[in-house]
Structures are given as structure tokens and as C-alpha cells.
Design a protein around this motif. Structure first.
Motif, PDB file in Angstrom:
ATOM      1  N   UNK A 244      10.280  -3.075  -7.312  1.00  0.00           N
ATOM      2  CA  UNK A 244       8.876  -2.550  -6.844  1.00  0.00           C
ATOM      3  C   UNK A 244       8.976  -1.019  -6.709  1.00  0.00           C
ATOM      4  N   UNK A 245       9.737  -0.625  -6.298  1.00  0.00           N
ATOM      5  CA  UNK A 245      10.095   0.842  -6.117  1.00  0.00           C
ATOM      6  C   UNK A 245      10.337   1.518  -7.345  1.00  0.00           C
TER       7      UNK A 245
ATOM      8  N   UNK B  31      17.623  -2.366   8.069  1.00  0.00           N
ATOM      9  CA  UNK B  31      17.174  -2.871   7.150  1.00  0.00           C
ATOM     10  C   UNK B  31      17.527  -2.090   5.740  1.00  0.00           C
ATOM     11  N   UNK B  32      16.927  -3.161   4.550  1.00  0.00           N
ATOM     12  CA  UNK B  32      17.394  -2.817   3.267  1.00  0.00           C
ATOM     13  C   UNK B  32      16.423  -3.394   2.338  1.00  0.00           C
ATOM     14  N   UNK B  33      16.432  -2.838   1.173  1.00  0.00           N
ATOM     15  CA  UNK B  33      15.336  -3.344  -0.045  1.00  0.00           C
ATOM     16  C   UNK B  33      16.257  -4.562  -0.589  1.00  0.00           C
TER      17      UNK B  33
ATOM     18  N   UNK C 234       0.705  -1.293   0.020  1.00  0.00           N
ATOM     19  CA  UNK C 234      -0.087   0.126  -0.068  1.00  0.00           C
ATOM     20  C   UNK C 234       0.814   1.223  -0.051  1.00  0.00           C
ATOM     21  N   UNK C 235       0.199   2.538   0.087  1.00  0.00           N
ATOM     22  CA  UNK C 235       0.891   3.748  -0.102  1.00  0.00           C
ATOM     23  C   UNK C 235       1.794   3.859   0.878  1.00  0.00           C
ATOM     24  N   UNK C 236       1.575   3.486   2.207  1.00  0.00           N
ATOM     25  CA  UNK C 236       2.322   4.006   3.374  1.00  0.00           C
ATOM     26  C   UNK C 236       3.538   2.828   3.237  1.00  0.00           C
ATOM     27  N   UNK C 237       3.439   1.693   3.039  1.00  0.00           N
ATOM     28  CA  UNK C 237       4.695   0.737   2.869  1.00  0.00           C
ATOM     29  C   UNK C 237       5.385   1.061   1.718  1.00  0.00           C
ATOM     30  N   UNK C 238       4.819   1.719   0.474  1.00  0.00           N
ATOM     31  CA  UNK C 238       5.786   2.189  -0.552  1.00  0.00           C
ATOM     32  C   UNK C 238       6.544   3.415  -0.199  1.00  0.00           C
TER      33      UNK C 238
ATOM     34  N   UNK D 135      10.295   3.433  -0.211  1.00  0.00           N
ATOM     35  CA  UNK D 135      11.226   4.620  -1.017  1.00  0.00           C
ATOM     36  C   UNK D 135      12.282   5.460  -0.195  1.00  0.00           C
ATOM     37  N   UNK D 136      12.091   5.287   1.348  1.00  0.00           N
ATOM     38  CA  UNK D 136      13.067   6.078   2.142  1.00  0.00           C
ATOM     39  C   UNK D 136      14.075   5.185   2.228  1.00  0.00           C
ATOM     40  N   UNK D 137      13.760   3.596   2.487  1.00  0.00           N
ATOM     41  CA  UNK D 137      14.913   2.658   2.374  1.00  0.00           C
ATOM     42  C   UNK D 137      15.647   2.975   1.200  1.00  0.00           C
TER      43      UNK D 137
END
Length: 165
Positions: A104-105, A95-97, A36-40, A44-46
């Protein structure tokens, strides 16, 4: 000359209107199968900072660690984020992507960019760049001011040349 009260209030109203419109756009175009938007936003910040301490990430997002923990647990379960103990601090996590998270980002940015490009079809490139420059300056100024606030308070520092009341 400093911004007057009326202009600051108008700018606050316009920022709220922009936030609402962006939320409406996100709700209409979000992939129901994806984050969802919040998790996106978390992703993005990560992505912008690379591997980051969870506590630092929460601070950058302006959310509590409990809320962030829920988002991270979901993102880890979805395969978009990896979490590992901090090697120098056993209480902290980094944490990292993942590769899937990075993809996905990037895909979401392309998708949202295409939607916005379509919505701004009657804008010139110069108008878009000018808006981008203004938003960048506003964001940077707000971020600098927030960092200057005393921790644990909601008081802004007194501007130079003014006396405390």
C-alpha cells in the motif's frame, strides 16, 4: 552569514503554503477505501524504519502516544500494520508493516509521484533535483535542531558565540 529574521519569517510562510498545497493534493487524490493521509504518514515512517517501538514512532511523528495508538489500531484492523509485545520490555510494543502495508505504501508513493510529476511538467529535472536537495537540507537541519532542544522545553539552545539574555 546567518539567516536574517525576515528571511526566516518568509521561509516559514512558504513552508506553510507548501503544507497546505500538499494537503489539498492529498485530499483530491486519496483513495476513500484506503488509509487516510495521517495513517499513510504513519505507515511511511514505519516503512522507513522497519520494526520500531511504538513510543519511538510517536516521537518521530511528533504526536502523542494516545493519537498514535488510535492510528495503529485502525491500521492493524485494516491489515496494514502488525503489533507485537517487545520481547525485552513487556510494557512496550513493536510495530511493523505487513506485506499488504508495504504494498500500500509503495502504491501510494507511485500514485503521488505520478500526480506530482504531472503537476511539475514545466520543470526541468535539474530544477526538481535542486528543490529536492534544498528540502532535504532544510529537513535535516530542522531535525538536528529539534534533537538539540532540551527535553520538556520549547527553548532552542543558544547559538555558539551568543550570550544568554
Amino acid at each position: 552569514m546567518a539567516v536574517n529574521q525576515r528571511s526566516a519569517e518568509e521561509l516559514t510562510t512558504l513552508i506553510h503554503r507548501l503544507q497546505r498545497q500538499l494537503r489539498c493534493i492529498a485530499q483530491k487524490i486519496d483513495d476513500p477505501q484506503g488509509p487516510g493521509t495521517a495513517m499513510q504518514g504513519v505507515m511511511r515512517v514505519i516503512g522507513d524504519h522497519g520494526e520500531i517501538r511504538a513510543t519511538e514512532l510517536a516521537e518521530k511523528l511528533g504526536i502523542g502516544t494516545a493519537g498514535l495508538s488510535r492510528h495503529l489500531s485502525e491500521l492493524v484492523a485494516m491489515g496494514y500494520v502488525s503489533r507485537r509485545p517487545h520481547p525485552g520490555d513487556g510494557r512496550a510494543h513493536l510495530v511493523s508493516l505487513t506485506t499488504a502495508g508495504t504494498q500500500a505504501v509503495a502504491e501510494e508513493m507511485r500514485r503521488r509521484g505520478a500526480v506530482l510529476q504531472h503537476m511539475l511538467e514545466d520543470w526541468t529535472e535539474e530544477e526538481a533535483r535542486s528543490a529536492s536537495e534544498s528540502l532535504t537540507r532544510l529537513t535535516d537541519t530542522l531535525q538536528t535542531s529539534i534533537r538539540a532542544m532540551k527535553p520538556g522545553t520549547h527553548q532552542m539552545p543558544i547559538p555558539a558565540g551568543e550570550d544568554a539574555k
